[in-house]
Design a protein around this motif. Structure first.
Motif, PDB file in Angstrom:
ATOM      1  N   SER A   1      24.129  51.621  32.826  1.00 57.86           N
ATOM      2  CA  SER A   1      23.135  50.798  32.264  1.00 57.86           C
ATOM      3  C   SER A   1      21.875  51.443  31.774  1.00 57.86           C
ATOM      4  O   SER A   1      21.443  52.501  32.235  1.00 57.86           O
ATOM      5  CB  SER A   1      22.618  49.811  33.489  1.00 57.86           C
ATOM      6  OG  SER A   1      21.632  48.856  32.964  1.00 57.86           O
ATOM      7  N   GLY A   2      21.572  50.992  30.675  1.00 60.08           N
ATOM      8  CA  GLY A   2      20.361  51.653  29.898  1.00 60.08           C
ATOM      9  C   GLY A   2      19.149  51.048  30.749  1.00 60.08           C
ATOM     10  O   GLY A   2      17.807  51.794  30.261  1.00 60.08           O
ATOM     11  N   GLU A   3      19.227  50.051  31.592  1.00 58.13           N
ATOM     12  CA  GLU A   3      17.805  49.652  32.224  1.00 58.13           C
ATOM     13  C   GLU A   3      18.234  49.685  33.694  1.00 58.13           C
ATOM     14  O   GLU A   3      18.830  48.802  34.310  1.00 58.13           O
ATOM     15  CB  GLU A   3      17.587  48.333  31.899  1.00 58.13           C
ATOM     16  CG  GLU A   3      16.195  47.854  32.492  1.00 58.13           C
ATOM     17  CD  GLU A   3      15.773  46.401  31.874  1.00 58.13           C
ATOM     18  OE1 GLU A   3      14.898  45.613  32.447  1.00 58.13           O
ATOM     19  OE2 GLU A   3      16.361  45.963  30.950  1.00 58.13           O
ATOM     20  N   THR A   4      17.528  50.791  34.337  1.00 57.75           N
ATOM     21  CA  THR A   4      17.633  50.863  35.742  1.00 57.75           C
ATOM     22  C   THR A   4      16.077  50.833  36.295  1.00 57.75           C
ATOM     23  O   THR A   4      15.285  50.994  35.816  1.00 57.75           O
ATOM     24  CB  THR A   4      18.522  52.070  36.053  1.00 57.75           C
ATOM     25  OG1 THR A   4      17.630  53.208  35.767  1.00 57.75           O
ATOM     26  CG2 THR A   4      19.880  52.286  35.777  1.00 57.75           C
ATOM     27  N   LYS A   5      16.109  50.729  38.017  1.00 56.34           N
ATOM     28  CA  LYS A   5      14.758  50.563  38.461  1.00 56.34           C
ATOM     29  C   LYS A   5      15.122  51.273  39.692  1.00 56.34           C
ATOM     30  O   LYS A   5      16.111  51.371  40.391  1.00 56.34           O
ATOM     31  CB  LYS A   5      14.376  49.092  38.834  1.00 56.34           C
ATOM     32  CG  LYS A   5      15.420  48.238  39.502  1.00 56.34           C
ATOM     33  CD  LYS A   5      14.499  46.846  39.841  1.00 56.34           C
ATOM     34  CE  LYS A   5      15.527  46.143  40.682  1.00 56.34           C
ATOM     35  NZ  LYS A   5      14.961  44.722  41.086  1.00 56.34           N
ATOM     36  N   ILE A   6      13.891  51.900  40.245  1.00 59.50           N
ATOM     37  CA  ILE A   6      14.059  52.441  41.502  1.00 59.50           C
ATOM     38  C   ILE A   6      14.089  51.320  42.826  1.00 59.50           C
ATOM     39  O   ILE A   6      12.935  50.430  42.675  1.00 59.50           O
ATOM     40  CB  ILE A   6      12.592  53.375  41.681  1.00 59.50           C
ATOM     41  CG1 ILE A   6      12.799  54.625  40.586  1.00 59.50           C
ATOM     42  CG2 ILE A   6      12.550  53.985  43.302  1.00 59.50           C
ATOM     43  CD1 ILE A   6      11.568  55.518  41.008  1.00 59.50           C
ATOM     44  N   PHE A   7      15.117  51.434  43.333  1.00 51.91           N
ATOM     45  CA  PHE A   7      15.041  50.330  44.401  1.00 51.91           C
ATOM     46  C   PHE A   7      14.514  50.752  45.710  1.00 51.91           C
ATOM     47  O   PHE A   7      13.882  50.082  46.541  1.00 51.91           O
ATOM     48  CB  PHE A   7      16.590  49.940  44.684  1.00 51.91           C
ATOM     49  CG  PHE A   7      16.772  48.797  45.547  1.00 51.91           C
ATOM     50  CD1 PHE A   7      16.580  47.484  45.023  1.00 51.91           C
ATOM     51  CD2 PHE A   7      17.087  48.993  46.805  1.00 51.91           C
ATOM     52  CE1 PHE A   7      16.739  46.583  46.141  1.00 51.91           C
ATOM     53  CE2 PHE A   7      17.313  47.959  47.913  1.00 51.91           C
ATOM     54  CZ  PHE A   7      16.988  46.587  47.351  1.00 51.91           C
ATOM     55  N   ARG A   8      14.944  52.137  46.250  1.00 59.46           N
ATOM     56  CA  ARG A   8      14.191  52.395  47.288  1.00 59.46           C
ATOM     57  C   ARG A   8      13.987  53.835  47.355  1.00 59.46           C
ATOM     58  O   ARG A   8      14.852  54.770  46.765  1.00 59.46           O
ATOM     59  CB  ARG A   8      15.210  52.108  48.614  1.00 59.46           C
ATOM     60  CG  ARG A   8      14.725  52.596  49.888  1.00 59.46           C
ATOM     61  CD  ARG A   8      15.764  51.956  51.121  1.00 59.46           C
ATOM     62  NE  ARG A   8      15.487  50.662  51.168  1.00 59.46           N
ATOM     63  CZ  ARG A   8      16.314  49.815  51.998  1.00 59.46           C
ATOM     64  NH1 ARG A   8      17.262  50.364  53.018  1.00 59.46           N
ATOM     65  NH2 ARG A   8      15.963  48.589  52.308  1.00 59.46           N
ATOM     66  N   ILE A   9      13.009  54.258  48.148  1.00 57.89           N
ATOM     67  CA  ILE A   9      12.630  55.702  48.474  1.00 57.89           C
ATOM     68  C   ILE A   9      12.587  55.910  49.920  1.00 57.89           C
ATOM     69  O   ILE A   9      11.609  55.235  50.379  1.00 57.89           O
ATOM     70  CB  ILE A   9      11.504  56.390  47.728  1.00 57.89           C
ATOM     71  CG1 ILE A   9      11.688  56.055  46.135  1.00 57.89           C
ATOM     72  CG2 ILE A   9      11.173  57.791  48.040  1.00 57.89           C
ATOM     73  CD1 ILE A   9      10.385  56.323  45.448  1.00 57.89           C
ATOM     74  N   ALA A  10      13.495  56.777  50.535  1.00 63.96           N
ATOM     75  CA  ALA A  10      13.251  56.849  51.932  1.00 63.96           C
ATOM     76  C   ALA A  10      12.786  58.246  52.167  1.00 63.96           C
ATOM     77  O   ALA A  10      13.281  59.167  51.585  1.00 63.96           O
ATOM     78  CB  ALA A  10      15.035  56.832  52.522  1.00 63.96           C
ATOM     79  N   PHE A  11      11.954  58.271  53.332  1.00 62.03           N
ATOM     80  CA  PHE A  11      11.468  59.541  53.881  1.00 62.03           C
ATOM     81  C   PHE A  11      12.009  59.703  55.368  1.00 62.03           C
ATOM     82  O   PHE A  11      11.755  58.668  55.946  1.00 62.03           O
ATOM     83  CB  PHE A  11       9.736  59.560  53.809  1.00 62.03           C
ATOM     84  CG  PHE A  11       9.218  59.374  52.426  1.00 62.03           C
ATOM     85  CD1 PHE A  11       8.869  60.577  51.774  1.00 62.03           C
ATOM     86  CD2 PHE A  11       9.097  58.100  51.920  1.00 62.03           C
ATOM     87  CE1 PHE A  11       8.381  60.521  50.555  1.00 62.03           C
ATOM     88  CE2 PHE A  11       8.501  58.030  50.493  1.00 62.03           C
ATOM     89  CZ  PHE A  11       8.294  59.149  49.828  1.00 62.03           C
ATOM     90  N   ASP A  12      12.324  60.635  55.762  1.00 60.28           N
ATOM     91  CA  ASP A  12      12.750  61.050  57.113  1.00 60.28           C
ATOM     92  C   ASP A  12      11.741  62.055  57.507  1.00 60.28           C
ATOM     93  O   ASP A  12      11.970  63.255  57.235  1.00 60.28           O
ATOM     94  CB  ASP A  12      14.299  61.180  57.367  1.00 60.28           C
ATOM     95  CG  ASP A  12      14.545  61.313  58.625  1.00 60.28           C
ATOM     96  OD1 ASP A  12      13.994  60.915  59.730  1.00 60.28           O
ATOM     97  OD2 ASP A  12      15.703  61.618  59.012  1.00 60.28           O
ATOM     98  N   THR A  13      10.853  62.113  58.668  1.00 57.81           N
ATOM     99  CA  THR A  13      10.088  62.775  59.046  1.00 57.81           C
ATOM    100  C   THR A  13      10.556  63.766  60.266  1.00 57.81           C
ATOM    101  O   THR A  13      11.365  63.139  61.183  1.00 57.81           O
ATOM    102  CB  THR A  13       8.577  62.317  59.455  1.00 57.81           C
ATOM    103  OG1 THR A  13       9.060  61.324  60.435  1.00 57.81           O
ATOM    104  CG2 THR A  13       7.939  61.655  58.558  1.00 57.81           C
TER     105      THR A  13
END
Length: 312
Positions: free
Chosen positions: A127-139
């Motif tokens: 797809s030419g149009e995508t979006k960031i859905f989730r960014i996960a951080f694990d400390t």
């Protein structure tokens, strides 16, 4: 997979037209994930996923889905065709599956078909149009949780569309609930302990006062006050032994159904036996059991033996 939905939430696929209408509207969420998820998954697999093929966009990874008997609904090696904006693209199901609750909490983003997880490179081609859905951080070190949370809140403060879900916040929220429940439980325990102690003191005072003529008789035939005190101390010790034995057995057994009921409401709850609390309570009860009869007896022996013998 469609067959497994038959009969769920009122779905009835016995009619061919109903089944066709359902599958005509079949759609799925497609997510591009970091290759490190696959590297972590490969550590648990006997047959690792081909990371190169995944990054090229040849493989699709699914969450584990099974029927009532535990059999996989979609087998590794099967093909899934995705119809996107730029046409059709065929993916091969990878040899490993993600956890059933992998990245859950998507809400309305979830479609009627299984969610598909492909590489970041593959989704850009799809797809030419995508979006960031989730960014996960694990400390790794939990001591940084608070600082990281404050920084994330500061960064996203001007973007109301971004939602932060944090284990740290959940822990703080749960800590408040636990503190409240502990205060209530400690208060009730203190009340029950006080009632039990007062009942024991009342019983022992009445018992010693009732037997003071008996003690005076024993003293008149040669038994010393120290020996009588020792007898009372042994009696107090017996009472304590019985109460502590009941507390350690019957009292401990009561924890089992309480913990089981709580575990159903909070699945991640852990139980730790209150050893310190038990020892503190045992010490308090032992002190009361030993001191009460002796103090009551010492109050009675202020009178002479003759005076106590004359009393009924």
């Amino acid at each position: 997979y469609i067959d497994s939905l038959d009969g769920i939430s009122g779905l009835d696929f016995s009619n061919a037209e109903t089944r066709k209408n359902y599958t005509d509207n079949f759609w799925s969420g497609v997510y591009g994930i970091d290759s490190r998820y696959i590297e972590e998954l490969n550590k648990t697999l006997d047959k690792p996923i081909d990371l190169t093929a995944f990054e090229k966009g040849e493989l699709v990874v699914l969450s584990a889905m099974t029927d009532d008997e535990g059999n996989l609904l979609i087998q590794p090696g099967q093909a899934i065709t995705v119809v996107g904006e730029s046409g059709e693209q065929v993916f091969t199901v990878a040899t490993g599956f993600l956890d059933a609750d992998f990245q859950n909490g998507r809400g309305n983003e979830r479609g009627t078909a299984p969610d598909l997880y492909i590489s970041e490179q593959a989704i850009e081609k799809l797809s030419g149009e995508t979006k960031i859905f989730r960014i996960a951080f694990d400390t790794i070190d939990s001591s940084y949780d608070k600082g990281i949370m404050e920084q994330l809140q500061s960064i996203t403060a001007s973007s109301p569309g971004i939602t932060i879900l944090s284990r740290y916040e959940k822990q703080q929220e749960m800590a408040g609930y636990l503190l409240t429940s502990r205060i209530i439980a400690a208060g009730l325990s203190a009340v029950f302990l006080l009632i039990g102690i007062m009942n024991f003191i009342n019983t022992m005072v009445v018992s010693v006062n009732t037997r003071k003529h008996e003690f005076a008789t024993l003293e008149s035939i040669g038994m010393t006050k120290k020996q009588i005190r020792n007898v009372l101390l042994w009696e107090g010790g017996y009472y304590w032994s019985i109460s502590f034995l009941l507390l350690a057995t019957l009292g401990t057994a009561i924890y089992i159904p309480i913990y089981s009921a709580f575990r159903r409401m909070v699945p991640y709850a852990a139980f730790h036996y209150p050893v310190i609390s038990l020892l503190v309570v045992a010490a308090i009860v032992l002190l009361v059991c030993l001191a009460t009869p002796v103090i009551t007896f010492m109050q009675n022996v202020k009178q002479s033996v003759v005076e106590r013998l004359r009393q009924n």
